[in-house]
Design a protein around this motif. Sequence first.
Motif, PDB file in Angstrom:
ATOM      1  N   VAL A 338      78.877  77.976  76.142  1.00  0.00           N
ATOM      2  CA  VAL A 338      79.041  76.800  75.296  1.00  0.00           C
ATOM      3  C   VAL A 338      80.177  75.917  75.795  1.00  0.00           C
ATOM      4  O   VAL A 338      80.092  74.685  75.736  1.00  0.00           O
ATOM      5  CB  VAL A 338      79.292  77.241  73.840  1.00  0.00           C
ATOM      6  CG1 VAL A 338      79.692  76.057  72.982  1.00  0.00           C
ATOM      7  CG2 VAL A 338      78.054  77.926  73.265  1.00  0.00           C
ATOM      8  N   ALA A 339      81.234  76.527  76.322  1.00  0.00           N
ATOM      9  CA  ALA A 339      82.384  75.742  76.800  1.00  0.00           C
ATOM     10  C   ALA A 339      81.974  74.725  77.850  1.00  0.00           C
ATOM     11  O   ALA A 339      82.536  73.625  77.915  1.00  0.00           O
ATOM     12  CB  ALA A 339      83.444  76.691  77.372  1.00  0.00           C
ATOM     13  N   ARG A 342      81.021  71.048  76.994  1.00  0.00           N
ATOM     14  CA  ARG A 342      82.017  70.174  76.381  1.00  0.00           C
ATOM     15  C   ARG A 342      82.941  69.507  77.387  1.00  0.00           C
ATOM     16  O   ARG A 342      84.014  69.038  77.040  1.00  0.00           O
ATOM     17  CB  ARG A 342      82.847  70.983  75.380  1.00  0.00           C
ATOM     18  CG  ARG A 342      81.998  71.604  74.280  1.00  0.00           C
ATOM     19  CD  ARG A 342      82.804  72.512  73.392  1.00  0.00           C
ATOM     20  NE  ARG A 342      82.008  73.032  72.281  1.00  0.00           N
ATOM     21  CZ  ARG A 342      82.427  73.931  71.410  1.00  0.00           C
ATOM     22  NH1 ARG A 342      83.664  74.396  71.519  1.00  0.00           N
ATOM     23  NH2 ARG A 342      81.641  74.345  70.443  1.00  0.00           N
ATOM     24  N   ASN A 347      86.850  76.558  78.881  1.00  0.00           N
ATOM     25  CA  ASN A 347      87.826  76.106  77.902  1.00  0.00           C
ATOM     26  C   ASN A 347      89.119  76.882  78.175  1.00  0.00           C
ATOM     27  O   ASN A 347      89.210  78.073  77.876  1.00  0.00           O
ATOM     28  CB  ASN A 347      87.317  76.390  76.487  1.00  0.00           C
ATOM     29  CG  ASN A 347      88.289  75.947  75.407  1.00  0.00           C
ATOM     30  OD1 ASN A 347      89.484  75.829  75.632  1.00  0.00           O
ATOM     31  ND2 ASN A 347      87.778  75.741  74.197  1.00  0.00           N
ATOM     32  N   ASP A 372      89.380  81.361  74.860  1.00  0.00           N
ATOM     33  CA  ASP A 372      88.626  80.814  73.728  1.00  0.00           C
ATOM     34  C   ASP A 372      87.201  81.358  73.673  1.00  0.00           C
ATOM     35  O   ASP A 372      86.549  81.560  74.704  1.00  0.00           O
ATOM     36  CB  ASP A 372      88.587  79.283  73.837  1.00  0.00           C
ATOM     37  CG  ASP A 372      88.010  78.640  72.597  1.00  0.00           C
ATOM     38  OD1 ASP A 372      88.765  78.466  71.620  1.00  0.00           O
ATOM     39  OD2 ASP A 372      86.798  78.334  72.600  1.00  0.00           O
ATOM     40  N   SER A 374      84.442  80.062  73.074  1.00  0.00           N
ATOM     41  CA  SER A 374      83.373  79.231  73.642  1.00  0.00           C
ATOM     42  C   SER A 374      83.036  79.599  75.082  1.00  0.00           C
ATOM     43  O   SER A 374      81.984  79.232  75.597  1.00  0.00           O
ATOM     44  CB  SER A 374      83.752  77.747  73.567  1.00  0.00           C
ATOM     45  OG  SER A 374      84.921  77.480  74.324  1.00  0.00           O
ATOM     46  N   ASN A 375      83.929  80.350  75.733  1.00  0.00           N
ATOM     47  CA  ASN A 375      83.659  80.793  77.104  1.00  0.00           C
ATOM     48  C   ASN A 375      82.726  82.001  77.165  1.00  0.00           C
ATOM     49  O   ASN A 375      82.312  82.392  78.264  1.00  0.00           O
ATOM     50  CB  ASN A 375      84.980  81.166  77.788  1.00  0.00           C
ATOM     51  CG  ASN A 375      85.924  79.992  77.937  1.00  0.00           C
ATOM     52  OD1 ASN A 375      85.637  79.047  78.652  1.00  0.00           O
ATOM     53  ND2 ASN A 375      87.065  80.059  77.251  1.00  0.00           N
ATOM     54  N   TRP A 378      76.581  82.226  74.897  1.00  0.00           N
ATOM     55  CA  TRP A 378      75.564  81.468  75.636  1.00  0.00           C
ATOM     56  C   TRP A 378      74.175  81.881  75.152  1.00  0.00           C
ATOM     57  O   TRP A 378      74.005  82.952  74.570  1.00  0.00           O
ATOM     58  CB  TRP A 378      75.692  81.682  77.143  1.00  0.00           C
ATOM     59  CG  TRP A 378      75.759  83.130  77.583  1.00  0.00           C
ATOM     60  CD1 TRP A 378      76.870  83.839  77.883  1.00  0.00           C
ATOM     61  CD2 TRP A 378      74.650  84.035  77.731  1.00  0.00           C
ATOM     62  NE1 TRP A 378      76.542  85.133  78.227  1.00  0.00           N
ATOM     63  CE2 TRP A 378      75.188  85.276  78.146  1.00  0.00           C
ATOM     64  CE3 TRP A 378      73.271  83.923  77.563  1.00  0.00           C
ATOM     65  CZ2 TRP A 378      74.391  86.408  78.383  1.00  0.00           C
ATOM     66  CZ3 TRP A 378      72.475  85.039  77.804  1.00  0.00           C
ATOM     67  CH2 TRP A 378      73.029  86.268  78.206  1.00  0.00           C
ATOM     68  N   THR A 399      82.541  83.201  64.982  1.00  0.00           N
ATOM     69  CA  THR A 399      81.332  83.374  65.790  1.00  0.00           C
ATOM     70  C   THR A 399      80.080  82.853  65.108  1.00  0.00           C
ATOM     71  O   THR A 399      79.137  82.398  65.771  1.00  0.00           O
ATOM     72  CB  THR A 399      81.143  84.875  66.115  1.00  0.00           C
ATOM     73  OG1 THR A 399      82.355  85.396  66.663  1.00  0.00           O
ATOM     74  CG2 THR A 399      80.016  85.090  67.107  1.00  0.00           C
ATOM     75  N   TYR A 402      78.073  79.524  66.093  1.00  0.00           N
ATOM     76  CA  TYR A 402      77.364  79.622  67.373  1.00  0.00           C
ATOM     77  C   TYR A 402      76.077  80.437  67.211  1.00  0.00           C
ATOM     78  O   TYR A 402      75.026  80.063  67.736  1.00  0.00           O
ATOM     79  CB  TYR A 402      78.261  80.292  68.424  1.00  0.00           C
ATOM     80  CG  TYR A 402      79.521  79.533  68.749  1.00  0.00           C
ATOM     81  CD1 TYR A 402      79.489  78.350  69.486  1.00  0.00           C
ATOM     82  CD2 TYR A 402      80.759  80.011  68.327  1.00  0.00           C
ATOM     83  CE1 TYR A 402      80.651  77.671  69.801  1.00  0.00           C
ATOM     84  CE2 TYR A 402      81.936  79.328  68.636  1.00  0.00           C
ATOM     85  CZ  TYR A 402      81.872  78.155  69.364  1.00  0.00           C
ATOM     86  OH  TYR A 402      83.023  77.485  69.671  1.00  0.00           O
TER      87      TYR A 402
END
Length: 557
Positions: A338-339, A342, A347, A372, A374-375, A378, A399, A402
């Motif tokens: 996800v990171a 962005r 991130n 973070d 977000s890393n 997926w 969490t 996501y």
Amino acid sequence: MMEWSLPTRWRWRFVAALLCFVGVIISRHEDPTVLSPSVSSLAEETRSSAGCEACRSSALTKLGFTSKEGWRWPSEKEAAAGEFAKDLMRRLLEIHRAGLPGSVLEFERREDIGSEVWAALDLSEGTAYAPRAVCQRVAACSDPNDRDDGSWSSVRVSHAHASRGYPYVRVSRVYQGPALAGYEYNALFKYRWQEFQLASQVYEVVPGRATRVAGVDVWLPSMGEGSVGVWIADPCVSSEFVLCALGALFRTYERTPALLNAMASRVDYWAIWGDNLYDLTGELSREFFDRLSDETLSRILMTTAGNHDYFVDGSPKVATINDQYGNGFMQFYAQDAVAALRGDVFNFSVDPDRTFATHDNATLAVKAAKADISNFVWWHLMGNVAYVGFSSAYDFATTRPYMRDACAWARDTYDAGLAQLVVLAAHWSANDDGAQYGMSAPSMYDRAAAGELGADCERLAAIDRLKFVEGHTHCNEVVVERTGFVVAGQGMSDCGQYAIAVLDTRNATAKLVNFPLADTRGFDQYDIVFDCFLKATNLVADCGYLGEIWLDQSLDR
């Protein structure tokens, strides 16, 4: 170990020397990077022999006691540390005994070796878990990062995040040496494993046929069609930092990469579900990936972070500032998480060193030092299997957003007739060793089935299309019939198993087959399985008789 027999007077001198060396350590203030004269001399003799391997073997043997749960270097263990140092010093000298007549008897002149060993253990930081580091510190081995030309690279291919569209992949190169050109992202690793650089970019490929991008022949199965993947977790190939109890018995350092190479042309992807090689510095990971073929490296790789990918000893209770806190892992494996949606690929908002500098409480510092979330989250489609990867190291409230998005995507993909199976993939099998409450793989499945992630995953569970896979418990077995599986028998202890699992979702059927390779009772069919995989057209159909069928489910609607 060799017995050391000395006249009584020499034994007393030896004891006196050992007591001396503790005093030397305490009072030592000189530059720790400068080797003492005795050790410098010993270094030259070592490099001219097989001393490096002998040293590492000795250090590895003696470092075994550090693998005990909760073991720390502070004062309460000083006696054990001292015994380690004394024994290792003796063994280092014995390595050279043939070439250095009388060296043992001259030990009282070499007490400075003791301080070198002690410095190598780095007691104040609690990081005495690396035979390689100990031997480098006493100059018995050269630095592994000293290369002939200073250059090296290794390919990673991950499927792009689902939001980018199916025919996209992220191709990355982890490398050392002159900067590579032609990549959108190109930077030195940040915070940890900083001897590496990463070049990475998302490319469009043609599903169903090999597409050459960035010098790599990438294979991505056709969207909605059956696919074949390999699952492993907790692969250990060395006891460099954590005791790989069965690695030598099962010969995982040689066998695991060889088996992956033998399978490569018959699979679409492979996955490591956490505790990726139990690595603190990145060197073990580099060595392992150097043993993989170009074909293996060109296949899609999926991975999730495990407890040892945050804290090398596997628990926040024994973590130190030197741990990677997910930073080395996320850059080395370069998933399109996800990171990456962005801005940059990662991130980097959490600097672990700054976190420790600004927290007086070590427990709070460790908790806050993880990269973070977000890393590590997926999701994407692999042929006809929807995968959702996450980390249990973060709480449910953080969490959940996501996972809700991932479940909504998975349900839409299933309703569109593309995904036939949805797999929640994580590392932790239980809520321990840094996993937050209710965040293990089976716990997340239970939350999904109960509707805590929304109606989408609840529906998928109700129609038996939602599964989960995990590592952590070092076994290969069915956790929940038709639903949950652990694939972590890869050299660590616990169940004493060595195995590999293959998921084949072609021909409107999901077949998950576990292939036992060896165990501690003396069973060993690795060579038979390897030969079958090497010759097989269809791994499951041709070699299934060597395995255990864990799942055989129709995917008809």
